[in-house]
Design a protein around this motif. Sequence first.
Motif, mmCIF file in Angstrom:
data_model
loop_
_atom_site.group_PDB
_atom_site.id
_atom_site.type_symbol
_atom_site.label_atom_id
_atom_site.label_comp_id
_atom_site.label_asym_id
_atom_site.label_seq_id
_atom_site.Cartn_x
_atom_site.Cartn_y
_atom_site.Cartn_z
ATOM 1 N N VAL A 9 55.388 54.762 35.670
ATOM 2 C CA VAL A 9 55.143 55.153 37.229
ATOM 3 C C VAL A 9 54.186 54.130 37.819
ATOM 4 O O VAL A 9 53.215 54.077 37.296
ATOM 5 N N VAL A 10 54.537 53.638 39.119
ATOM 6 C CA VAL A 10 53.550 52.791 39.906
ATOM 7 C C VAL A 10 52.563 53.557 40.476
ATOM 8 O O VAL A 10 52.585 54.700 40.576
ATOM 9 N N PRO A 11 51.552 53.205 40.971
ATOM 10 C CA PRO A 11 50.154 53.791 41.600
ATOM 11 C C PRO A 11 50.597 54.451 42.669
ATOM 12 O O PRO A 11 51.779 54.391 43.264
ATOM 13 N N CYS A 12 50.059 55.333 42.776
ATOM 14 C CA CYS A 12 50.049 56.517 43.993
ATOM 15 C C CYS A 12 51.359 57.021 43.944
ATOM 16 O O CYS A 12 51.977 57.596 45.063
ATOM 17 N N THR A 13 52.072 57.244 42.813
ATOM 18 C CA THR A 13 53.436 58.056 42.825
ATOM 19 C C THR A 13 53.472 59.141 41.891
ATOM 20 O O THR A 13 52.726 58.925 40.734
ATOM 21 N N VAL A 14 54.122 60.029 41.756
ATOM 22 C CA VAL A 14 54.319 61.384 40.849
ATOM 23 C C VAL A 14 55.642 61.496 40.598
ATOM 24 O O VAL A 14 56.663 61.447 41.597
ATOM 25 N N VAL A 15 56.303 61.552 39.567
ATOM 26 C CA VAL A 15 57.792 61.781 39.056
ATOM 27 C C VAL A 15 57.921 63.068 38.254
ATOM 28 O O VAL A 15 56.972 63.202 37.324
ATOM 29 N N LYS A 16 58.866 63.640 38.435
ATOM 30 C CA LYS A 16 59.395 64.589 37.708
ATOM 31 C C LYS A 16 60.669 64.745 37.244
ATOM 32 O O LYS A 16 61.538 64.192 38.430
ATOM 33 N N ILE A 17 61.202 65.215 36.380
ATOM 34 C CA ILE A 17 62.828 65.148 35.792
ATOM 35 C C ILE A 17 63.103 66.833 35.945
ATOM 36 O O ILE A 17 62.291 67.555 35.218
ATOM 37 N N VAL A 18 63.866 67.119 36.857
ATOM 38 C CA VAL A 18 64.425 68.478 37.019
ATOM 39 C C VAL A 18 65.668 68.703 36.275
ATOM 40 O O VAL A 18 66.666 67.964 36.203
ATOM 41 N N ASP A 19 65.859 69.925 35.651
ATOM 42 C CA ASP A 19 67.286 70.382 35.252
ATOM 43 C C ASP A 19 68.144 70.594 36.684
ATOM 44 O O ASP A 19 67.487 71.127 37.524
ATOM 45 N N ILE A 20 69.216 69.936 36.453
ATOM 46 C CA ILE A 20 70.398 70.036 37.478
ATOM 47 C C ILE A 20 70.560 71.438 38.307
ATOM 48 O O ILE A 20 70.906 71.680 39.357
ATOM 49 N N LEU B 145 60.424 50.696 47.748
ATOM 50 C CA LEU B 145 60.887 49.644 46.655
ATOM 51 C C LEU B 145 60.504 50.472 45.308
ATOM 52 O O LEU B 145 61.395 50.514 44.659
ATOM 53 N N GLY B 146 59.326 50.674 44.833
ATOM 54 C CA GLY B 146 58.812 50.827 43.645
ATOM 55 C C GLY B 146 58.667 52.348 43.075
ATOM 56 O O GLY B 146 58.223 53.158 43.905
ATOM 57 N N VAL B 147 59.328 52.788 42.034
ATOM 58 C CA VAL B 147 58.965 54.096 41.606
ATOM 59 C C VAL B 147 58.241 53.797 40.127
ATOM 60 O O VAL B 147 57.358 54.481 39.584
ATOM 61 N N CYS B 148 59.300 53.084 39.411
ATOM 62 C CA CYS B 148 58.483 52.619 37.818
ATOM 63 C C CYS B 148 58.860 51.002 37.848
ATOM 64 O O CYS B 148 59.572 50.347 38.453
ATOM 65 N N VAL B 149 57.995 50.491 36.863
ATOM 66 C CA VAL B 149 58.106 49.057 36.545
ATOM 67 C C VAL B 149 57.548 48.927 35.177
ATOM 68 O O VAL B 149 56.623 49.431 34.876
ATOM 69 N N ASN B 150 58.279 47.982 34.410
ATOM 70 C CA ASN B 150 57.655 47.563 33.054
ATOM 71 C C ASN B 150 56.835 46.341 33.204
ATOM 72 O O ASN B 150 56.846 45.759 34.380
ATOM 73 N N GLU B 151 55.982 45.904 32.170
ATOM 74 C CA GLU B 151 55.166 44.822 32.244
ATOM 75 C C GLU B 151 54.929 44.317 30.856
ATOM 76 O O GLU B 151 55.505 44.904 29.921
ATOM 77 N N TYR B 152 54.856 42.898 30.838
ATOM 78 C CA TYR B 152 54.410 42.166 29.577
ATOM 79 C C TYR B 152 52.924 42.816 29.051
ATOM 80 O O TYR B 152 52.047 42.889 29.819
ATOM 81 N N LYS B 153 52.744 43.062 27.765
ATOM 82 C CA LYS B 153 51.498 43.284 27.119
ATOM 83 C C LYS B 153 51.596 42.646 26.101
ATOM 84 O O LYS B 153 52.158 42.687 25.079
ATOM 85 N N ASN B 154 50.458 41.480 25.752
ATOM 86 C CA ASN B 154 50.213 40.576 24.724
ATOM 87 C C ASN B 154 51.454 39.793 24.355
ATOM 88 O O ASN B 154 51.951 39.674 23.333
ATOM 89 N N GLY B 155 52.180 39.399 25.617
ATOM 90 C CA GLY B 155 53.350 38.459 25.561
ATOM 91 C C GLY B 155 54.572 39.193 25.032
ATOM 92 O O GLY B 155 55.621 38.407 25.076
ATOM 93 N N GLU B 156 54.712 40.406 25.344
ATOM 94 C CA GLU B 156 56.023 41.262 25.063
ATOM 95 C C GLU B 156 56.126 42.574 25.758
ATOM 96 O O GLU B 156 55.113 42.761 26.355
#
Length: 550
Positions: A371-382, A350-361
């Motif tokens: 990035v969600v817990p227990c997950t590591v992401v890297k962006i690599v040159d193609i 299911l999840g890699v990244c997710v947004n959230e509300y902070k102070n109502g926005e």
Amino acid sequence: MLRKQNYLYGTTDVSIPNKKSFAKYLLDRFYQMREQIALINGATDNVLRYGQIVQEAMNLAISLTHLGVRTGDVVALCTENRDEFWGTMLGIICTGAVFTPYNPTYSAGEMKHVLDISKPSYLICSPLAYKAHEKTFEGTNRLKRIILYGDESVKNTVLYNDLVIAGSNGESELVFRNKLSRNVRYEEFEVADPIDGLDGVVVIMYSSGTTGLPKGVQITHSNVICACSSSILRFTRPKSLIVTPWFHVMGLVGSAINLFAGQSIIVYLPRFNVELYLKTIEKYKVGQLFLVPAILVALNKSENKYDVSSVDTIMCGASPLPKDVAELTQKRFPNVPGILQGYGMTECTLGVCVNEYKNGEIKKPDSNGTVVPCTVVKIVDIETRDALGAHRTGEICVKGSMLMKGYLGVDRRETFDEDNFFRTGDIGYYDEDGYLYVVDRLKELIKYKSFQVAPAEIEALLLQHEAVRDAGVVGIPDREAGEVPIAFVALQPGRTVTEKELQDFVAERLSNPKRLRGGVRFLSEIPKNASGKILRKELRNLTKNNISKL
């Protein structure tokens, strides 16, 4: 070890309980909440409590074992969303078997393909699914039993109700003449241990198939337990509405996370219908929506008038959300401060990244979040495969505790790099604050001369045209440019527009490589899969046919 530069790290504050399986983890939790309402069928108003799911699951597990299901067997379920789903899923994995859900809207070829991948010994299905795929199912020699929902008996099948509804013949045996004599008691029930413990496969799901035939994704007990133990995509309102199919990871794991949390009653619908969806929000005063962009487009363009003021949270995923669609959605749902976008996939449970509300926005509403817990992401040159820094676009690669075991029958080296990162095939970048932005699919990028054109950008623009209800863009071969974009468009009822008008509309607003040099074709509907993703392979097939232009 030091953290590597240019990597995005999720938190690690997830506690994994000492359970032997996901089945035990889920069954115990559901039993604790047995008096609470778990689900409401928005189409029938039927209420399902956690205790009912537990009872059905235990009864089914005993009956399946009596029929011959053993630890390690694969048991398939082919159905639309319905009340029996969660008792069925839990009952199957309580036997130690591997659960695999099939999409009932698959073509005959796709159904045969997934049957050949997962090789189930037993199959449970709804009457609708059985009617649609009877010949394919009967042609599968490996199936020992086909079990049907409903009350209509069909030759060479077993009725599901006979396996889960206890009789009243007073026999001392729990199972008598292939039928339950009484309900199984929680105190006497023991969940079967999986063969490989928490590292064993608990469910086989299927990649979306937008660029080819679906692949079998092996999700382990620990993958799903980690997802349920984290806070990703957790509903926080008293009632939440979901229409995403449970055979899809967004529906199955997203619902499992929230059923386990027990903080929100899930109101569900078997399928999407605009009027019923809005009516359900009004009737149950739903506070939170969990959906895909295609549904938001339909809701925004509907003229049905219902009270949706109860909605204050919308979570959206599965495909890119155009900015104008997000803006229109906030007008339709005035109490929603912004659309929470996520990014994930079947391969990552299911999840890699997710947004959230902070102070109502939302801090960065255009992003897919952090990035969600227990997950590591890297962006690599193609080309070089080097990890890139902030604001540099490349392929998104992922690893972590929720990453699948691998594809069935596929060498890991084909999809994982030397550092054990999964190569997603998605294109994106992150900013200086670690927020991820997904641009498009690597395989869906249109290569116009030396430029890479993202179909999603052109589609988002076309949706802004008042005559356009839906749109899909793909590339077609061109001798000089390599590929050029072609658009498929579904029009709003009663509206007309010409091919040239849409080509000019795009040319005036986007750069030269993104112009619709391949033309525009008009369809009644844009083909999509169950999660709302455009089936670009079908659009590419249509480019070979002579479709009339308006």
